[in-house]
Design a protein around this motif. Structure first.
Motif, mmCIF file in Angstrom:
data_model
loop_
_atom_site.group_PDB
_atom_site.id
_atom_site.type_symbol
_atom_site.label_atom_id
_atom_site.label_comp_id
_atom_site.label_asym_id
_atom_site.label_seq_id
_atom_site.Cartn_x
_atom_site.Cartn_y
_atom_site.Cartn_z
ATOM 1 N N CYS A 117 0.829 -1.199 0.000
ATOM 2 C CA CYS A 117 0.000 0.000 0.000
ATOM 3 C C CYS A 117 0.870 1.257 0.000
ATOM 4 C CB CYS A 117 -0.946 0.007 1.198
ATOM 5 S SG CYS A 117 -0.150 -0.031 2.800
ATOM 6 N N LEU A 118 0.224 2.395 -0.193
ATOM 7 C CA LEU A 118 0.873 3.694 -0.151
ATOM 8 C C LEU A 118 0.715 4.243 1.258
ATOM 9 C CD1 LEU A 118 2.170 6.184 -1.507
ATOM 10 C CD2 LEU A 118 -0.134 6.918 -2.096
ATOM 11 N N ILE A 119 1.820 4.644 1.875
ATOM 12 C CA ILE A 119 1.803 5.096 3.263
ATOM 13 C C ILE A 119 2.300 6.528 3.333
ATOM 14 C CG2 ILE A 119 2.677 4.676 5.589
ATOM 15 C CD1 ILE A 119 3.125 1.721 4.512
ATOM 16 N N GLY A 120 1.454 7.408 3.847
ATOM 17 C CA GLY A 120 1.828 8.809 4.035
ATOM 18 C C GLY A 120 2.359 9.009 5.440
ATOM 19 N N LEU A 121 3.540 9.580 5.546
ATOM 20 C CA LEU A 121 4.174 9.783 6.846
ATOM 21 C C LEU A 121 4.320 11.270 7.117
ATOM 22 C CD1 LEU A 121 7.006 7.172 6.357
ATOM 23 C CD2 LEU A 121 4.998 6.900 7.795
ATOM 24 N N ASP A 122 3.879 11.684 8.262
ATOM 25 C CA ASP A 122 4.023 13.064 8.715
ATOM 26 C C ASP A 122 5.492 13.295 9.051
ATOM 27 O OD1 ASP A 122 3.799 15.528 9.875
ATOM 28 O OD2 ASP A 122 2.263 14.961 11.309
ATOM 29 N N ALA A 123 6.114 14.276 8.428
ATOM 30 C CA ALA A 123 7.545 14.527 8.598
ATOM 31 C C ALA A 123 7.897 14.845 10.046
ATOM 32 C CB ALA A 123 7.987 15.662 7.693
ATOM 33 N N CYS A 124 8.895 14.133 10.544
ATOM 34 C CA CYS A 124 9.424 14.367 11.891
ATOM 35 C C CYS A 124 10.851 13.825 11.923
ATOM 36 C CB CYS A 124 8.556 13.708 12.943
ATOM 37 S SG CYS A 124 8.622 11.915 12.916
ATOM 38 N N ALA A 125 11.477 13.858 13.064
ATOM 39 C CA ALA A 125 12.885 13.461 13.175
ATOM 40 C C ALA A 125 13.139 12.010 12.783
ATOM 41 C CB ALA A 125 13.369 13.715 14.591
ATOM 42 N N SER A 126 12.244 11.097 13.097
ATOM 43 C CA SER A 126 12.484 9.678 12.831
ATOM 44 C C SER A 126 11.815 9.164 11.556
ATOM 45 C CB SER A 126 12.012 8.843 14.020
ATOM 46 O OG SER A 126 10.621 8.967 14.183
ATOM 47 N N VAL A 127 11.240 10.058 10.775
ATOM 48 C CA VAL A 127 10.461 9.609 9.620
ATOM 49 C C VAL A 127 11.323 8.910 8.564
ATOM 50 C CG1 VAL A 127 10.547 11.718 8.233
ATOM 51 C CG2 VAL A 127 8.555 10.240 8.098
ATOM 52 N N HIS A 128 12.581 9.293 8.404
ATOM 53 C CA HIS A 128 13.441 8.634 7.413
ATOM 54 C C HIS A 128 13.690 7.170 7.799
ATOM 55 C CE1 HIS A 128 14.214 12.177 5.035
ATOM 56 N NE2 HIS A 128 14.381 12.851 6.168
ATOM 57 N N TYR A 129 13.882 6.933 9.077
ATOM 58 C CA TYR A 129 14.067 5.554 9.550
ATOM 59 C C TYR A 129 12.835 4.718 9.225
ATOM 60 C CZ TYR A 129 14.103 1.571 12.671
ATOM 61 O OH TYR A 129 14.023 0.304 13.170
ATOM 62 N N TRP A 130 11.658 5.224 9.571
ATOM 63 C CA TRP A 130 10.429 4.466 9.342
ATOM 64 C C TRP A 130 10.124 4.316 7.858
ATOM 65 C CZ3 TRP A 130 9.166 1.399 12.898
ATOM 66 C CH2 TRP A 130 9.373 1.723 14.227
ATOM 67 N N ALA A 131 10.382 5.349 7.067
ATOM 68 C CA ALA A 131 10.156 5.257 5.617
ATOM 69 C C ALA A 131 11.049 4.178 5.008
ATOM 70 C CB ALA A 131 10.406 6.601 4.957
ATOM 71 N N ASN A 132 12.317 4.122 5.422
ATOM 72 C CA ASN A 132 13.220 3.086 4.911
ATOM 73 C C ASN A 132 12.778 1.698 5.348
ATOM 74 O OD1 ASN A 132 14.920 4.826 3.544
ATOM 75 N ND2 ASN A 132 16.232 5.167 5.311
ATOM 76 N N SER A 133 12.380 1.544 6.589
ATOM 77 C CA SER A 133 11.929 0.238 7.094
ATOM 78 C C SER A 133 10.692 -0.243 6.341
ATOM 79 C CB SER A 133 11.599 0.329 8.585
ATOM 80 O OG SER A 133 12.736 0.663 9.323
ATOM 81 N N ILE A 134 9.761 0.652 6.098
ATOM 82 C CA ILE A 134 8.512 0.304 5.420
ATOM 83 C C ILE A 134 8.752 0.031 3.937
ATOM 84 C CG2 ILE A 134 6.276 1.260 4.726
ATOM 85 C CD1 ILE A 134 6.276 2.666 7.519
ATOM 86 N N THR A 135 9.626 0.812 3.310
ATOM 87 C CA THR A 135 9.942 0.630 1.893
ATOM 88 C C THR A 135 10.634 -0.712 1.655
ATOM 89 O OG1 THR A 135 10.122 3.004 1.605
ATOM 90 C CG2 THR A 135 11.122 1.652 -0.095
ATOM 91 N N GLN A 136 11.454 -1.150 2.586
ATOM 92 C CA GLN A 136 12.128 -2.447 2.448
ATOM 93 C C GLN A 136 11.140 -3.608 2.431
ATOM 94 O OE1 GLN A 136 15.047 -2.622 5.565
ATOM 95 N NE2 GLN A 136 16.404 -1.155 4.540
ATOM 96 N N LEU A 137 9.958 -3.392 2.950
ATOM 97 C CA LEU A 137 8.907 -4.423 2.926
ATOM 98 C C LEU A 137 8.121 -4.413 1.617
ATOM 99 C CD1 LEU A 137 7.532 -3.921 6.547
ATOM 100 C CD2 LEU A 137 9.037 -5.757 5.745
#
Length: 84
Positions: free
Chosen positions: A49-69
């Motif tokens: 699915c497409l996941i929208g993440l609200d920008a914050c300090a840890s968002v790059h970590y979570w975006a990378n973790s989710i994209t790897q899936l």
């Protein structure tokens, strides 16, 4: 494709992460809170699915973790994230 939003204020420390999922027709699929330790497991069980993440300090970590899936992660300013 499903769309899911995760909003920022809840990404920090021990606060639960708030998830809001919407189907193709705009119907709400789920609206739940997860602990940080549950996030990767939750997304690994979902269909892609497409996941929208609200920008914050840890968002790059979570975006990378989710994209790897295999999901698509999009980061956006807080002003664009609409909380259910």
């Amino acid at each position: 494709m499903r769309k899911m939003d995760c909003w920022r204020a809840k990404w920090m420390f021990s606060c639960p992460i708030k998830l809001y999922a919407v189907g193709d027709g705009g119907t709400v699929i789920t609206h739940r809170a997860l602990r940080r330790s549950q996030v990767v497991e939750f997304f690994s069980k979902l269909e892609l699915c497409l996941i929208g993440l609200d920008a914050c300090a840890s968002v790059h970590y979570w975006a990378n973790s989710i994209t790897q899936l295999g999901h698509k992660a999009r980061m956006m300013p807080a002003a664009y994230v609409k909380v259910g």
